[in-house]
Motif scaffolding. Structure first.
Motif, PDB file in Angstrom:
ATOM      1  N   ILE A  84       0.835  -1.136   0.010  1.00  0.00           N
ATOM      2  CA  ILE A  84      -0.060  -0.029   0.093  1.00  0.00           C
ATOM      3  C   ILE A  84       0.780   1.251  -0.071  1.00  0.00           C
ATOM      4  O   ILE A  84       0.613   2.215   0.507  1.00  0.00           O
ATOM      5  N   GLY A  85       1.768   1.107  -0.622  1.00  0.00           N
ATOM      6  CA  GLY A  85       2.857   2.282  -0.567  1.00  0.00           C
ATOM      7  C   GLY A  85       3.309   2.791  -1.919  1.00  0.00           C
ATOM      8  O   GLY A  85       2.524   2.274  -2.980  1.00  0.00           O
ATOM      9  N   PRO A  86       3.816   3.949  -2.173  1.00  0.00           N
ATOM     10  CA  PRO A  86       4.772   4.597  -1.007  1.00  0.00           C
ATOM     11  C   PRO A  86       3.786   5.081  -0.354  1.00  0.00           C
ATOM     12  O   PRO A  86       2.910   5.813  -0.852  1.00  0.00           O
ATOM     13  N   GLN A  87       4.136   5.566   0.941  1.00  0.00           N
ATOM     14  CA  GLN A  87       3.607   6.508   1.557  1.00  0.00           C
ATOM     15  C   GLN A  87       4.640   7.762   2.034  1.00  0.00           C
ATOM     16  O   GLN A  87       5.828   7.498   2.004  1.00  0.00           O
ATOM     17  N   THR A  88       3.782   8.739   2.680  1.00  0.00           N
ATOM     18  CA  THR A  88       4.913   9.882   2.854  1.00  0.00           C
ATOM     19  C   THR A  88       5.319   9.941   4.238  1.00  0.00           C
ATOM     20  O   THR A  88       4.800   9.563   5.018  1.00  0.00           O
ATOM     21  N   HIS A  89       6.585  10.111   4.414  1.00  0.00           N
ATOM     22  CA  HIS A  89       7.438   9.818   5.898  1.00  0.00           C
ATOM     23  C   HIS A  89       8.001  11.332   6.097  1.00  0.00           C
ATOM     24  O   HIS A  89       8.589  11.617   5.184  1.00  0.00           O
ATOM     25  N   GLN A  90       7.697  11.890   7.066  1.00  0.00           N
ATOM     26  CA  GLN A  90       8.109  13.376   7.527  1.00  0.00           C
ATOM     27  C   GLN A  90       9.220  12.949   8.677  1.00  0.00           C
ATOM     28  O   GLN A  90       8.628  12.838  10.012  1.00  0.00           O
ATOM     29  N   ASN A 100       7.625   2.573   2.617  1.00  0.00           N
ATOM     30  CA  ASN A 100       6.647   1.292   1.882  1.00  0.00           C
ATOM     31  C   ASN A 100       5.670   0.579   2.869  1.00  0.00           C
ATOM     32  O   ASN A 100       6.408   0.436   4.006  1.00  0.00           O
ATOM     33  N   GLY A 101       4.686   0.498   2.729  1.00  0.00           N
ATOM     34  CA  GLY A 101       3.636  -0.277   3.627  1.00  0.00           C
ATOM     35  C   GLY A 101       3.048  -1.422   2.953  1.00  0.00           C
ATOM     36  O   GLY A 101       3.023  -1.630   1.766  1.00  0.00           O
ATOM     37  N   VAL A 102       3.034  -2.395   3.685  1.00  0.00           N
ATOM     38  CA  VAL A 102       2.768  -3.962   3.252  1.00  0.00           C
ATOM     39  C   VAL A 102       1.583  -4.416   4.314  1.00  0.00           C
ATOM     40  O   VAL A 102       1.924  -4.378   5.501  1.00  0.00           O
ATOM     41  N   VAL A 103       0.560  -4.986   3.683  1.00  0.00           N
ATOM     42  CA  VAL A 103      -0.573  -5.648   4.690  1.00  0.00           C
ATOM     43  C   VAL A 103      -0.032  -7.234   4.087  1.00  0.00           C
ATOM     44  O   VAL A 103      -0.056  -7.476   3.131  1.00  0.00           O
ATOM     45  N   THR A 104       0.204  -7.911   5.257  1.00  0.00           N
ATOM     46  CA  THR A 104       0.188  -9.265   5.171  1.00  0.00           C
ATOM     47  C   THR A 104      -1.039  -9.993   5.005  1.00  0.00           C
ATOM     48  O   THR A 104      -2.108  -9.598   5.332  1.00  0.00           O
ATOM     49  N   ASP A 121       9.084  10.597  14.167  1.00  0.00           N
ATOM     50  CA  ASP A 121       8.793  10.813  12.875  1.00  0.00           C
ATOM     51  C   ASP A 121       7.432  10.644  12.427  1.00  0.00           C
ATOM     52  O   ASP A 121       6.653   9.761  13.046  1.00  0.00           O
ATOM     53  N   ILE A 122       6.839  11.183  11.519  1.00  0.00           N
ATOM     54  CA  ILE A 122       5.361  11.145  11.258  1.00  0.00           C
ATOM     55  C   ILE A 122       5.168  10.144   9.862  1.00  0.00           C
ATOM     56  O   ILE A 122       6.040  10.526   8.988  1.00  0.00           O
ATOM     57  N   VAL A 123       3.920   9.577   9.520  1.00  0.00           N
ATOM     58  CA  VAL A 123       3.945   8.625   8.491  1.00  0.00           C
ATOM     59  C   VAL A 123       2.496   8.974   8.170  1.00  0.00           C
ATOM     60  O   VAL A 123       1.500   8.809   8.950  1.00  0.00           O
ATOM     61  N   TYR A 124       2.438   9.615   6.935  1.00  0.00           N
ATOM     62  CA  TYR A 124       1.131   9.773   6.278  1.00  0.00           C
ATOM     63  C   TYR A 124       0.390   8.376   5.504  1.00  0.00           C
ATOM     64  O   TYR A 124       1.109   8.516   4.598  1.00  0.00           O
TER      65      TYR A 124
END
Length: 136
Positions: A84-90, A100-104, A121-124
């Motif tokens: 489900i990525g890529p996601q924003t990382h601040q 990068n997000g992964v759902v198993t 750190d923040i992940v949106y």
């Protein structure tokens, strides 16, 4: 619970409202994570339509390199795994990065970053994945 239940049939057909992680009777955030709060949306998921699960929200790491899954939602999971990525990382130090997000197949959402994820750190998160419609 291995998969969607008959009580959720209406949700399977027409979609459902958002389920907020950390609320009563909902999955909890894993160790090392918290909802960002303020005006930012809490991590949430929903069954949008038959076979599609949305995941959105803003979360913050509460320790360096949290290795625990972000959330476990066993009733909504893909067949094996779904990115489900890529996601924003601040990063707390400033700038923006990619996570990068992964759902198993067990419903675990995990996040990884080549730069690492550190305390504050923040992940949106905003993404979707296909539901395992063959789950028992």
């Amino acid at each position: 619970m291995a998969g969607p239940t008959t009580s959720g049939l209406a949700a399977l057909i027409g979609g459902e409202g958002w389920r907020y992680v950390g609320e009563t009777d909902e999955p909890a955030l894993g160790t090392g994570w918290e909802n960002l709060g303020g005006s930012w949306p809490a991590l949430a998921f929903r069954l949008r339509e038959v076979g599609q699960v949305d995941v959105v929200g803003a979360i913050r790491a509460t320790m360096d390199a949290p290795d625990a899954p972000v959330v476990f939602a066993e009733d909504y999971r893909p067949n094996e795994y779904a990115p489900i990525g890529p996601q924003t990382h601040q990063p707390a130090a400033g700038g923006l990065g990619i996570v990068n997000g992964v759902v198993t197949g067990s419903g675990t959402l995990s996040l990884t970053s080549a730069a690492g994820i550190l305390d504050n750190d923040i992940v949106y998160i905003s993404g979707s994945f296909p539901l395992d419609t063959a789950a028992p």
